[in-house]
Design an enzyme around this catalytic site. Structure first.
Site, mmCIF file in Angstrom:
data_model
loop_
_atom_site.group_PDB
_atom_site.id
_atom_site.type_symbol
_atom_site.label_atom_id
_atom_site.label_comp_id
_atom_site.label_asym_id
_atom_site.label_seq_id
_atom_site.Cartn_x
_atom_site.Cartn_y
_atom_site.Cartn_z
ATOM 1 N N HIS A 152 -8.234 -0.822 0.012
ATOM 2 C CA HIS A 152 -7.298 -1.937 -0.145
ATOM 3 C C HIS A 152 -8.125 -3.175 -0.469
ATOM 4 O O HIS A 152 -9.121 -3.446 0.209
ATOM 5 C CB HIS A 152 -6.533 -2.213 1.153
ATOM 6 N N ASP A 174 -2.627 -7.947 -4.778
ATOM 7 C CA ASP A 174 -3.021 -6.748 -4.059
ATOM 8 C C ASP A 174 -3.515 -5.684 -5.028
ATOM 9 O O ASP A 174 -3.032 -5.593 -6.160
ATOM 10 C CB ASP A 174 -1.802 -6.221 -3.307
ATOM 11 N N LYS A 224 -13.010 -3.339 7.464
ATOM 12 C CA LYS A 224 -12.776 -4.187 6.302
ATOM 13 C C LYS A 224 -13.842 -5.273 6.197
ATOM 14 O O LYS A 224 -14.448 -5.677 7.187
ATOM 15 C CB LYS A 224 -11.394 -4.834 6.370
ATOM 16 N N GLN A 250 1.154 -11.168 -2.892
ATOM 17 C CA GLN A 250 -0.214 -10.695 -2.702
ATOM 18 C C GLN A 250 -0.809 -10.292 -4.047
ATOM 19 O O GLN A 250 -0.167 -9.570 -4.818
ATOM 20 C CB GLN A 250 -0.243 -9.472 -1.786
ATOM 21 N N CYS A 297 0.781 -1.239 0.000
ATOM 22 C CA CYS A 297 0.000 0.000 0.000
ATOM 23 C C CYS A 297 0.817 1.295 0.000
ATOM 24 O O CYS A 297 0.512 2.191 -0.795
ATOM 25 C CB CYS A 297 -1.021 -0.011 1.128
ATOM 26 N N ARG A 323 7.046 -11.045 5.581
ATOM 27 C CA ARG A 323 6.602 -10.795 6.944
ATOM 28 C C ARG A 323 7.219 -11.853 7.849
ATOM 29 O O ARG A 323 7.251 -13.036 7.498
ATOM 30 C CB ARG A 323 5.072 -10.869 7.052
ATOM 31 N N HIS A 337 -5.208 -1.391 -4.947
ATOM 32 C CA HIS A 337 -5.683 -0.237 -4.190
ATOM 33 C C HIS A 337 -6.463 0.671 -5.124
ATOM 34 O O HIS A 337 -5.995 1.014 -6.212
ATOM 35 C CB HIS A 337 -4.508 0.518 -3.555
#
Length: 674
Positions: free
Chosen positions: A537, A403, A491, A401, A354, A383, A405
């Site tokens: 997100h 991912d 979320k 991910q 992000c 992580r 946005h």
């Protein structure tokens, strides 16, 4: 003290009872049969012992078949297990035994009576303990509660040689009384509540395994033996649970990954995947599918893997998430810490995409006409996970991910959340997941941003949640997870159910007013003024590695043809058919299928068994006759039957079956227009 108590029942009726009335008294006042079935009460929603005197409130009589009774069954089973262990092996110390998901455990300290050395329990001990537990349950001893002073409890447990219980008692403030629960002559320190008697536990339980566990979870403290068990209200429920466990073991993605030669892990790279050719092919198939689903609506971007920690301080991750991040310096900075010309800055491997996407959004002036801006990335993130938490593809330290946005105006937020929802549900449906639950996670105690921002975000998402359920006609179940939101915003969490009924939380949609504000992101609105965007997100697979693990277990390695890393093996019966077998393989490859050949001088049944172990969905068998007639025999994974067809028919049928579902829809839409 009041001479009566007022109780409200589930039907709304209100009745007065004398002071000192117990839950059992109330149940008996309704009916003798209800009193026999009762195991506890719920007073204002909190479970209480039947023998407890009741205060004013709303009361429910909890019977053994009530879902809330399951925790009591497991709690009581844990106590009975502890009693059984101490009867079988006197001198064993009992420590802590809580209820956990699907069962319970107790930690014990056992020493050998002759050597006085640690004597851990083994799986061979479990049947003996189970047998003794059934004897105790058969006695149907009443559970009774006593309140002891702290000093009395300490003295009693010390006299029994229960050093761990003494330590627990010492942690209770002086002067504070505590509860002791008895079942016959056996007793333990416990908060409760419990059912009325041991007989109400039933026999639908099983001890599952033993494991080592440090006292209080501290590796500097003594090692104990933890015995795990499961308990259910009915035998059928226990049988179903054990069946699911057996199925899960057969479907374990780590086992199937080895059989299919997909990937491996090794100590030099803890928690990161070494992808083999076939596994990487599956990974790329998933990536390609996801890219097609995003085409035309998202811009695919790529943000740097390593960024200065100052950026993570601005985002809040350094303060909120630092213990889960990997920090790095240049090797020169480590070897020459006093070199003023060396770059001594601390960098972080990104744990998420992000902050990088905010930087991409900020690069260049954005107008309200540009909104929404949708940025997607298949970003590799790292992580830190404790080594004990690592679990194949399901829990890793480095993963990708899917991912994205979405930067939008506040007015566009609801529509964007619904658009994301439709995409997520469509993707899951393409992989065969029909049962999906969507839950809204609201503000946690530790969070950034004003309550006003959280109020606005949660209000919009609550409306979106209602729309999701309404539009699905009730097929999609929804719910609320209070306090489970991210630190920067509420979320949606998407949980899907697999082929054997297990739940997997995968997708998320998170509304964020805070990160754009922290980074000073803005667009120019219709009044030519700077306006802060809303940042949404979203992830669909979440971790693509984990999603692959879920798919492997869901399909037990029997992947749909379009997703299988090797779709067809062409195997010959005799060397006289090898040339034709090669023609078949080439033709299938030309049609876009992933094909391998097996022309070894082995019996065909041996070849079929070997390729079945590696979960190849289709085996095409060619012999001399097939070569002469230009036909093939098709054998499906898991079936003993063979289907004969011409080569052209096989190519047409298999190439269509191997077409991904999104491309099939596109082809169907084009055909409908034509």
């Amino acid at each position: 003290m009041s001479e009566s108590v007022s109780l409200t029942f589930p039907d709304g009726s209100v009745r007065a009872f004398p002071a000192g009335t117990t839950g059992r008294d109330v149940a008996e006042s309704i009916s003798k049969s209800l009193a026999k079935k009762a195991v506890a009460i719920a007073l204002d929603g909190a479970l209480r012992d039947l023998a407890d005197p009741i205060e004013n409130g709303t009361i429910e009589i909890v019977t053994r078949t009530d879902p809330r009774a399951l925790e009591l069954i497991r709690h009581d089973a844990a106590h009975v297990m502890a009693e059984a262990v101490q009867e079988l092996w006197p001198g064993t110390q009992v420590t802590i035994g809580p209820v956990i998901e699907n069962g319970f455990y107790y930690d014990f300290k056992r020493v050998h009576p002759d050597t006085r050395e640690d004597w851990p329990f083994t799986p061979e001990d479990l049947p003996k303990i189970e047998k003794k537990m059934k004897e105790i349950i058969q006695k149907n001893a009443a559970f009774t509660k006593e309140v002891w002073s702290r000093d009395k409890a300490r003295d009693v447990f010390a006299d029994k040689g229960e050093a761990y219980k003494v330590e627990l008692v010492d942690m209770i403030p002086e002067g504070q009384d505590l509860k002791i629960y008895k079942q016959g002559d056996w007793f333990d320190l416990c908060r409760g509540p419990h059912m009325a008697s041991t007989g109400q536990i039933g026999t639908a339980f099983k001890l599952m395994k033993v494991a080592g566990a440090y006292w209080r979870g501290d590796s500097t403290r003594p090692m104990l033996t933890r015995i795990y068990g499961t308990a259910w209200a009915e035998q059928e429920q226990l049988d179903n649970y054990l069946h699911v466990l057996a199925e899960a073991e057969k479907r374990d993605h780590r086992k199937i990954g080895r059989e299919m030669d997909l990937y491996h892990f090794q100590e030099e790279g803890p928690g990161v995947v070494f992808w083999h050719g076939k596994g990487w092919r599956m990974f790329q198939t998933l990536s390609s599918y996801m890219r097609r689903r995003l085409s035309g609506t998202y811009q695919e971007v790529n943000a740097p893997q390593v960024l200065d920690k100052s950026l993570w301080e601005t985002s809040g991750h350094w303060g909120w998430y630092q213990e889960n991040m990997f920090a790095v310096k240049s090797a020169h900075a480590f070897t020459h810490p006093d070199d003023e010309e060396a770059d001594q800055r601390v960098f972080a491997l990104k744990p998420m995409n992000c902050p990088g996407h905010v930087q991409i959004f900020k690069h260049g002036l954005k107008s309200y006409r540009d909104m929404p801006v949708r940025l997607a990335e298949f970003g590799l993130v790292h992580r830190y996970e404790a080594s004990g938490a690592l679990h194949g593809l399901m829990r890793v330290r480095g993963f990708t991910q899917d991912d994205a946005h979405v930067f939008c105006t506040e007015e566009q937020m609801a529509a964007e959340c619904l658009r994301i929802n439709d995409l997520i549900l469509s993707v899951y449906e393409d992989f065969g997941f029909q049962e999906v639950v969507v839950k809204l996670s609201t503000r946690p105690d530790k969070r950034v941003g004003s309550d006003e921002l959280w109020d606005r975000a949660e209000a919009v998402m609550m409306e979106v949640l209602k729309t999701i359920e309404e539009q699905s006609g009730g097929r999609i179940k929804t719910g609320i997870l209070p306090g489970e939101g991210a630190f920067y915003g509420p979320k949606f969490e998407y949980t899907l159910k697999d082929a054997i009924g297990r739940d997997w939380q995968c997708g998320t949609t998170q509304v964020d007013f805070n990160l754009p504000e922290r980074f000073g992101a803005f667009y120019i609105d219709q009044n030519s003024e700077k306006k802060q965007p809303v940042m949404i997100h979203r992830a669909i697979c979440g971790s693509m590695e984990r999603f692959l693990g879920i798919l492997i277990e869901n399909f037990a390695g029997h992947m749909p043809l379009w997703f299988a890393p090797t779709q067809v093996v062409v195997a010959t019966i005799t060397s006289e058919a090898d040339a034709y077998g090669q023609d078949v393989a080439d033709a299938l490859r030309d049609a876009g299928l992933q094909v391998e050949t097996d022309f070894r001088n082995e019996k065909i049944n041996y070849k079929v068994r070997e390729h079945s172990v590696t979960k190849v969905p289709v085996i095409i068998v060619c012999g001399k006759r097939e070569a002469e007639e230009r036909t093939v025999n098709i054998r499906r994974l898991g079936s003993q039957d063979q289907v004969s067809m011409t080569l052209d028919e096989a190519i047409s049928s298999l190439s269509f079956e191997a077409t991904p579902p999104d491309q099939k829809r596109r082809l169907a839409a084009r055909a409908a227009k034509a």
